[in-house]
Design an enzyme around this catalytic site. Structure first.
Site, short mmCIF file in Angstrom:
data_model
loop_
_atom_site.label_atom_id
_atom_site.label_comp_id
_atom_site.label_asym_id
_atom_site.label_seq_id
_atom_site.Cartn_x
_atom_site.Cartn_y
_atom_site.Cartn_z
N GLN A 180 -5.52 -4.93 -1.31
CA GLN A 180 -5.20 -6.19 -2.00
C GLN A 180 -4.82 -5.86 -3.44
O GLN A 180 -5.55 -6.15 -4.39
CB GLN A 180 -6.39 -7.14 -1.98
CG GLN A 180 -6.65 -7.80 -0.63
CD GLN A 180 -5.54 -8.78 -0.23
OE1 GLN A 180 -4.82 -9.32 -1.06
NE2 GLN A 180 -5.42 -9.01 1.06
N SER A 181 -3.67 -5.23 -3.62
CA SER A 181 -3.27 -4.79 -4.96
C SER A 181 -2.34 -5.81 -5.61
O SER A 181 -1.24 -6.07 -5.12
CB SER A 181 -2.57 -3.43 -4.87
OG SER A 181 -1.91 -3.13 -6.08
N ASN A 182 -2.79 -6.36 -6.73
CA ASN A 182 -1.93 -7.28 -7.48
C ASN A 182 -0.74 -6.53 -8.07
O ASN A 182 0.36 -7.05 -8.16
CB ASN A 182 -2.72 -7.93 -8.61
CG ASN A 182 -3.93 -8.63 -8.09
OD1 ASN A 182 -3.81 -9.52 -7.25
ND2 ASN A 182 -5.10 -8.22 -8.56
N TYR A 234 3.40 -8.68 0.13
CA TYR A 234 4.20 -7.43 0.25
C TYR A 234 5.25 -7.61 1.33
O TYR A 234 6.39 -7.17 1.20
CB TYR A 234 3.35 -6.21 0.68
CG TYR A 234 2.06 -5.94 -0.05
CD1 TYR A 234 1.94 -6.16 -1.42
CD2 TYR A 234 0.96 -5.42 0.64
CE1 TYR A 234 0.73 -5.89 -2.06
CE2 TYR A 234 -0.23 -5.14 0.00
CZ TYR A 234 -0.35 -5.39 -1.34
OH TYR A 234 -1.53 -5.12 -1.95
#
Ligand SMILES: *Cc1c(COP(=O)(O)O)cnc(C)c1O
Length: 320
Positions: free
Chosen positions: A71-73, A108
């Site tokens: 869960q990379s911003n 994404y």
């Protein structure tokens, strides 16, 4: 002039948090809304990417490659920038892939980024391999470091600091989540350039105090070189509180949950479970402990991350 493209909606607003200040009976609390930078649900990476993407364009890149957690911003914002600039995007993500596309992971896909899942222990080697592979296939990839935190990314927050002063905001304290260090490096650089006397306190979301300080300090110095005004920093100027990361990175505990609910219910503001939730939990704890003086002004710098709220791992706990 350092090349920059315009991606963010600036300046981001600064708002008082009247009900929260009142409830805590503490200092005057304000929030800088970098969750509202405008690109793909916002966050602090938009500012950094204005410089990093400009550099990628200057190099003639046709692909952005970066890495982060599931869960990379940061990766969400990279994917959005790639789409906006007509570039391809590859993301090397570590952790367990979610069963359904949710939160940042869904985004994404919407931005058509190619996702490569790896084991955490292999993240650096796989990232390098993905980059070399793309090159050998005739692509022109541009590698963006974790969190966009190199000197070029960090200068964005020196400018963000200037932006805050331009808004006539002169807080005694700035409190925010600190992780890959670019935000903190830029803020302390901006502060030093302006002769600012308030204090800038990073709440570490994963690293121990000394490790994060050792990371931020050289980053601030190399960013100052890029601005053509070399400055030296001492460790005492890199204020890090690492008392709130005991549960480990991306684990939302009771105090993060309480902070998220308090901000939501007192201010109608959304925090995130990984970064701002933890930093706000730290802020609340410090206020309750009387760390700040009653007449001080404390600016909470909201760095974004709200899409992660919609990852089941967190939403189920928050709704219960
Ligand atoms: C990346 C991120 C941070 C940490 O910023 P760094 O510059 O990496 O220290 C804080 N908050 C959110 C929401 C982020 O996505």
């Amino acid at each position: 002039m350092i090349p920059r493209i315009q991606l963010a909606h600036l300046p981001t607003p600064i708002e008082p948090m009247l009900r929260l200040s009142h409830l805590l009976g503490g200092p005057q609390l304000l929030v800088k809304r970098d969750d509202q930078t405008g690109l793909a649900l916002g966050g602090n990476k938009t500012r950094k990417l204005e410089f990093l993407a400009a550099d990628a364009l200057a190099e003639g890149a046709n692909m952005l490659i970066s890495a982060g957690a599931v869960q990379s911003n940061h990766c969400r914002q990279v994917a959005a920038v790639a789409a906006r600039l007509g570039m391809r995007c590859k993301l090397v993500l570590f952790g367990t892939p979610p069963e359904i596309a949710e939160g940042n992971f869904l985004l994404y896909k919407l931005f058509n980024a190619e996702v490569i899942m790896v084991d955490r222990s292999q993240r650096d080697s796989r990232l390098q391999e993905v980059f070399e592979e793309a090159r050998s296939q005739g692509e022109k990839p541009y590698l963006i470091p974790y969190g966009g935190s190199n000197a070029l990314g960090a200068i964005a927050y020196a400018f963000a600091f200037e932006e805050m002063l331009g808004q006539q905001c002169f807080p005694d304290w700035i409190v925010f989540p600190s992780s890959s260090g670019g935000t903190q490096a830029g803020l302390i650089l901006g502060a030093k350039r302006a002769g600012f006397t308030g204090r800038i306190l990073g709440i570490s979301v994963d690293e121990p105090q000394a490790a994060l300080q050792d990371h931020v300090l050289p980053l601030a110095e190399s960013a100052s070189l890029l601005l053509g005004d070399p400055l030296r920093f001492s460790r005492e100027e890199v204020l890090v509180n690492a008392d709130f990361n005991q549960l480990g990175y991306a684990v939302m505990g009771e105090s993060e949950k309480e902070a998220i609910l308090l901000f939501a219910r007192q201010e109608g503001l959304l925090l995130d479970p990984v970064y701002t939730g933890r930093a706000a939990a730290g802020l609340i704890t410090l206020v309750r402990a009387g760390f700040f003086k009653q007449d001080e002004k404390v600016l909470f710098w909201h760095t974004g991350g709200t899409p992660a709220l919609f990852a089941q791992k967190y939403s189920q706990v928050l709704a219960s």
